[in-house]
Design a protein around this motif. Structure first.
Motif, PDB file in Angstrom:
ATOM      1  N   LYS A   1      37.071  30.592  34.893  1.00  0.00           N
ATOM      2  CA  LYS A   1      37.649  29.314  35.319  1.00  0.00           C
ATOM      3  C   LYS A   1      39.063  29.134  34.764  1.00  0.00           C
ATOM      4  CE  LYS A   1      36.690  24.390  35.829  1.00  0.00           C
ATOM      5  NZ  LYS A   1      38.115  24.023  35.558  1.00  0.00           N
ATOM      6  N   ARG A   2      39.282  29.597  33.528  1.00  0.00           N
ATOM      7  CA  ARG A   2      40.625  29.479  32.961  1.00  0.00           C
ATOM      8  C   ARG A   2      41.634  30.277  33.782  1.00  0.00           C
ATOM      9  NH1 ARG A   2      37.865  29.740  27.967  1.00  0.00           N
ATOM     10  NH2 ARG A   2      38.218  32.012  27.839  1.00  0.00           N
ATOM     11  N   ARG A   3      41.250  31.473  34.180  1.00  0.00           N
ATOM     12  CA  ARG A   3      42.148  32.281  35.015  1.00  0.00           C
ATOM     13  C   ARG A   3      42.353  31.643  36.382  1.00  0.00           C
ATOM     14  NH1 ARG A   3      43.471  37.510  33.359  1.00  0.00           N
ATOM     15  NH2 ARG A   3      42.382  38.214  31.470  1.00  0.00           N
ATOM     16  N   LEU A   4      41.303  31.071  36.936  1.00  0.00           N
ATOM     17  CA  LEU A   4      41.415  30.401  38.235  1.00  0.00           C
ATOM     18  C   LEU A   4      42.349  29.206  38.128  1.00  0.00           C
ATOM     19  CD1 LEU A   4      40.127  30.631  41.117  1.00  0.00           C
ATOM     20  CD2 LEU A   4      38.500  28.884  40.379  1.00  0.00           C
ATOM     21  N   ASP A   5      42.190  28.425  37.072  1.00  0.00           N
ATOM     22  CA  ASP A   5      43.048  27.256  36.874  1.00  0.00           C
ATOM     23  C   ASP A   5      44.508  27.662  36.673  1.00  0.00           C
ATOM     24  OD1 ASP A   5      40.868  25.610  37.122  1.00  0.00           O
ATOM     25  OD2 ASP A   5      40.601  25.285  34.960  1.00  0.00           O
ATOM     26  N   ARG A   6      44.715  28.767  35.949  1.00  0.00           N
ATOM     27  CA  ARG A   6      46.085  29.239  35.735  1.00  0.00           C
ATOM     28  C   ARG A   6      46.731  29.617  37.067  1.00  0.00           C
ATOM     29  NH1 ARG A   6      45.650  34.139  32.424  1.00  0.00           N
ATOM     30  NH2 ARG A   6      44.681  32.652  30.992  1.00  0.00           N
ATOM     31  N   SER A   7      45.977  30.287  37.915  1.00  0.00           N
ATOM     32  CA  SER A   7      46.498  30.673  39.228  1.00  0.00           C
ATOM     33  C   SER A   7      46.774  29.451  40.088  1.00  0.00           C
ATOM     34  CB  SER A   7      45.491  31.597  39.933  1.00  0.00           C
ATOM     35  OG  SER A   7      45.252  32.760  39.165  1.00  0.00           O
TER      36      SER A   7
ATOM     37  N   SER B   1      29.996  28.663  36.360  1.00  0.00           N
ATOM     38  CA  SER B   1      28.981  28.779  35.309  1.00  0.00           C
ATOM     39  C   SER B   1      29.469  28.148  34.007  1.00  0.00           C
ATOM     40  CB  SER B   1      28.629  30.251  35.065  1.00  0.00           C
ATOM     41  OG  SER B   1      28.074  30.826  36.235  1.00  0.00           O
ATOM     42  N   ALA B   2      28.529  27.585  33.262  1.00  0.00           N
ATOM     43  CA  ALA B   2      28.885  26.844  32.056  1.00  0.00           C
ATOM     44  C   ALA B   2      29.059  27.726  30.831  1.00  0.00           C
ATOM     45  CB  ALA B   2      27.816  25.783  31.772  1.00  0.00           C
ATOM     46  N   HIS B   3      28.637  28.989  30.888  1.00  0.00           N
ATOM     47  CA  HIS B   3      28.692  29.840  29.702  1.00  0.00           C
ATOM     48  C   HIS B   3      30.093  30.443  29.526  1.00  0.00           C
ATOM     49  CE1 HIS B   3      28.314  32.954  32.703  1.00  0.00           C
ATOM     50  NE2 HIS B   3      27.073  32.575  33.002  1.00  0.00           N
ATOM     51  N   TRP B   4      30.225  31.264  28.475  1.00  0.00           N
ATOM     52  CA  TRP B   4      31.532  31.814  28.103  1.00  0.00           C
ATOM     53  C   TRP B   4      32.170  32.665  29.200  1.00  0.00           C
ATOM     54  CZ3 TRP B   4      31.788  37.074  28.254  1.00  0.00           C
ATOM     55  CH2 TRP B   4      30.581  37.785  28.160  1.00  0.00           C
ATOM     56  N   ALA B   5      31.337  33.427  29.930  1.00  0.00           N
ATOM     57  CA  ALA B   5      31.890  34.278  30.986  1.00  0.00           C
ATOM     58  C   ALA B   5      32.437  33.430  32.136  1.00  0.00           C
ATOM     59  CB  ALA B   5      30.828  35.241  31.504  1.00  0.00           C
ATOM     60  N   GLY B   6      31.735  32.347  32.445  1.00  0.00           N
ATOM     61  CA  GLY B   6      32.213  31.448  33.485  1.00  0.00           C
ATOM     62  C   GLY B   6      33.468  30.711  33.052  1.00  0.00           C
ATOM     63  N   ALA B   7      33.515  30.328  31.774  1.00  0.00           N
ATOM     64  CA  ALA B   7      34.679  29.602  31.268  1.00  0.00           C
ATOM     65  C   ALA B   7      35.935  30.468  31.323  1.00  0.00           C
ATOM     66  CB  ALA B   7      34.418  29.135  29.839  1.00  0.00           C
ATOM     67  N   SER B   8      35.790  31.755  31.008  1.00  0.00           N
ATOM     68  CA  SER B   8      36.927  32.670  31.072  1.00  0.00           C
ATOM     69  C   SER B   8      37.447  32.796  32.503  1.00  0.00           C
ATOM     70  CB  SER B   8      36.510  34.044  30.545  1.00  0.00           C
ATOM     71  OG  SER B   8      37.542  34.988  30.725  1.00  0.00           O
TER      72      SER B   8
ATOM     73  N   MET C   1      46.077  41.004  39.294  1.00  0.00           N
ATOM     74  CA  MET C   1      44.760  41.148  39.896  1.00  0.00           C
ATOM     75  C   MET C   1      43.883  42.078  39.073  1.00  0.00           C
ATOM     76  SD  MET C   1      45.956  41.393  43.890  1.00  0.00           S
ATOM     77  CE  MET C   1      44.307  41.688  44.515  1.00  0.00           C
ATOM     78  N   GLN C   2      44.476  43.152  38.575  1.00  0.00           N
ATOM     79  CA  GLN C   2      43.720  44.095  37.757  1.00  0.00           C
ATOM     80  C   GLN C   2      43.236  43.418  36.473  1.00  0.00           C
ATOM     81  OE1 GLN C   2      45.930  47.526  36.502  1.00  0.00           O
ATOM     82  NE2 GLN C   2      44.102  48.679  35.939  1.00  0.00           N
ATOM     83  N   ALA C   3      44.107  42.634  35.852  1.00  0.00           N
ATOM     84  CA  ALA C   3      43.727  41.927  34.631  1.00  0.00           C
ATOM     85  C   ALA C   3      42.609  40.926  34.896  1.00  0.00           C
ATOM     86  CB  ALA C   3      44.943  41.223  34.038  1.00  0.00           C
ATOM     87  N   ALA C   4      42.612  40.346  36.102  1.00  0.00           N
ATOM     88  CA  ALA C   4      41.613  39.323  36.436  1.00  0.00           C
ATOM     89  C   ALA C   4      40.221  39.909  36.602  1.00  0.00           C
ATOM     90  CB  ALA C   4      42.025  38.586  37.707  1.00  0.00           C
ATOM     91  N   THR C   5      40.117  41.216  36.779  1.00  0.00           N
ATOM     92  CA  THR C   5      38.779  41.809  36.914  1.00  0.00           C
ATOM     93  C   THR C   5      37.979  41.677  35.615  1.00  0.00           C
ATOM     94  OG1 THR C   5      39.594  44.018  36.288  1.00  0.00           O
ATOM     95  CG2 THR C   5      39.589  43.465  38.631  1.00  0.00           C
ATOM     96  N   GLU C   6      38.679  41.428  34.496  1.00  0.00           N
ATOM     97  CA  GLU C   6      37.987  41.219  33.228  1.00  0.00           C
ATOM     98  C   GLU C   6      37.207  39.906  33.224  1.00  0.00           C
ATOM     99  OE1 GLU C   6      41.003  41.362  30.291  1.00  0.00           O
ATOM    100  OE2 GLU C   6      41.628  43.419  30.762  1.00  0.00           O
ATOM    101  N   ALA C   7      37.657  38.969  34.065  1.00  0.00           N
ATOM    102  CA  ALA C   7      36.974  37.667  34.156  1.00  0.00           C
ATOM    103  C   ALA C   7      35.925  37.764  35.260  1.00  0.00           C
ATOM    104  CB  ALA C   7      37.984  36.559  34.449  1.00  0.00           C
ATOM    105  N   TYR C   8      34.819  38.424  34.957  1.00  0.00           N
ATOM    106  CA  TYR C   8      33.819  38.730  35.971  1.00  0.00           C
ATOM    107  C   TYR C   8      32.775  37.628  36.149  1.00  0.00           C
ATOM    108  CZ  TYR C   8      31.649  40.250  31.596  1.00  0.00           C
ATOM    109  OH  TYR C   8      31.192  40.300  30.311  1.00  0.00           O
ATOM    110  N   GLY C   9      32.815  36.608  35.324  1.00  0.00           N
ATOM    111  CA  GLY C   9      31.831  35.537  35.438  1.00  0.00           C
ATOM    112  C   GLY C   9      32.084  34.644  36.639  1.00  0.00           C
ATOM    113  N   ASN C  10      31.098  33.818  36.957  1.00  0.00           N
ATOM    114  CA  ASN C  10      31.238  32.833  38.027  1.00  0.00           C
ATOM    115  C   ASN C  10      32.002  31.629  37.475  1.00  0.00           C
ATOM    116  OD1 ASN C  10      30.768  30.679  39.891  1.00  0.00           O
ATOM    117  ND2 ASN C  10      28.984  31.778  40.682  1.00  0.00           N
ATOM    118  N   PRO C  11      33.124  31.241  38.084  1.00  0.00           N
ATOM    119  CA  PRO C  11      33.913  30.124  37.548  1.00  0.00           C
ATOM    120  C   PRO C  11      33.132  28.816  37.444  1.00  0.00           C
ATOM    121  CG  PRO C  11      35.146  31.304  39.224  1.00  0.00           C
ATOM    122  CD  PRO C  11      33.746  31.832  39.279  1.00  0.00           C
TER     123      PRO C  11
END
Length: 373
Positions: free
Chosen positions: A43-49, A34-41, A22-32
């Motif tokens: 979404k990758r964590r969401l998909d992994r979970s 969103s189409a930009h790089w922050a959203g993509a990051s 959970m702590q590591a996931a705070t780095e992925a602060y974008g909206n899953p």
């Protein structure tokens, strides 16, 4: 005062590996979304979970819907299917010992015109599959039977019930909040079309859960808005909470701890029975029961009073005291447990961290308290 936690069926502590995820996931602060790089990051964590949850249940990742917890998962399963099929007089079958997160949605749907059959249980808390078969009608759209009971730990004959439902063309849902992480819960083995998971019951965080929805099943969202979760649950996903649930599900792949929990549970029951005799009785099925759960009744005593005397031991009681009057839980009442025994019900539920020393201490203190006149 020694503190002993034996209420793992109510909630589990967050495991260190889960907290780290959970702590590591705070780095992925974008909206899953969103189409930009922050959203993509994100979404990758969401998909992994999502993949971790799917792996534990033996299903496809796209069949997992993240929710706000087990109660929301149950509501989405029942209400979502009812509203999607469009027949206000549709028929639903469930059991009399379900969690309120099933029973209350059923009562709500009854007010809208649905017909609900509540199957009885025997003295061990199990339904008879033949009762289910007899209850199915041409209007039946769903059978919802919990995998394991939260109070007494009784495991239902899910596989047989699911086979009956499928043979009649009826969808089958199971509330597996108490069983996931304690016993095997592969959806294809169980025969489930929908299955509910609660994060804080398997060493994950509170506020997150999941609903397995077999491909091809349509559900009307309970929460409307933007089309998150493939249009099945609106609201921007919490990547942090999803990461916690995913890590908890990855941890739950290993069920080896349950053998030790079973041994400690059985040690506790055998010792209490030997020391207290007919002053204590077992509630639930002796064999078909969660490996960590022991529900006993202290005959002629109020469970809340015994728990109060067990100062420092965190456990649950199966009765409620109101203005000096003891009320049995609906589960024990449905099982036909008499008032003299039911008023003294106590649930001890063990977990990964339970030690033999804690069990021996609880046995000694129970013996001393219950042995008093």
């Amino acid at each position: 005062m020694t503190r002993i936690y034996l209420d793992y069926n109510a909630s589990t502590p967050v495991e260190p590996s889960v907290a780290l995820a959970m702590q590591a996931a705070t780095e992925a602060y974008g909206n899953p979304s969103s189409a930009h790089w922050a959203g993509a990051s994100a979404k990758r964590r969401l998909d992994r979970s999502r993949g971790h949850v799917a792996a534990l249940l033996g299903c496809l990742p796209q069949e997992i819907v993240f929710t706000g917890g087990g109660s929301e998962s149950n509501n989405l399963a029942l209400k979502g299917l009812y509203f999607a099929q469009g027949n206000r007089a549709a028929h639903i079958i469930t059991s009399a010992v379900e969690h309120p997160a099933i029973l209350e949605p059923c009562r709500f749907l009854e007010r809208l015109g649905a017909r609900v059959t509540y199957l009885p249980v025997d003295f061990t808390g199990r339904i008879d599959p033949t009762d289910l078969e007899s209850a199915i009608t041409p209007d039946t759209i769903l059978v919802s039977v919990m995998h394991a009971n939260n109070e007494v730990g009784t495991i239902q004959p899910i596989e047989e019930c699911a086979r009956i439902a499928r043979s009649r063309g009826v969808l089958f849902h199971t509330d597996a909040a108490q069983s996931v992480g304690k016993i095997r819960t592969r959806v294809n083995e169980l025969g489930a079309d929908l299955l509910s998971v609660a994060g804080h019951k398997l060493y994950g965080p509170k506020g997150v859960g999941a609903l397995y929805v077999r491909s091809g099943i349509g559900l009307e969202p309970v929460i409307h808005g933007h089309g998150h979760e493939s249009g099945r649950r609106a609201g921007t996903e919490s990547v942090m909470l999803a990461a916690g649930l995913g890590a908890a599900c990855a941890l739950a792949e290993d069920l080896s701890w349950t053998q030790r929990a079973r041994e400690l549970r059985d040690r506790m029951w055998n010792a209490l029975r030997e020391r207290l005799g007919d002053r204590i009785v077992l509630n639930g099925h002796a064999e078909y029961r969660l490996p960590n759960t022991l529900n006993v009744s202290v005959v002629g005593r109020a469970g809340a009073e015994v728990l109060a005397a067990l100062e420092g031991v965190a456990a649950s009681t199966g009765s409620a005291c109101h203005s000096g009057r003891v009320e049995l839980s609906p589960v024990l009442r449905a099982m036909g447990v008499g008032a003299a025994a039911g008023m003294g019900a106590i649930r001890f539920s063990l977990g990964r961290g339970t030690t033999r020393e804690e069990i021996e201490t609880t046995i000694d203190r129970m013996t001393e308290i219950v042995g008093q006149p």
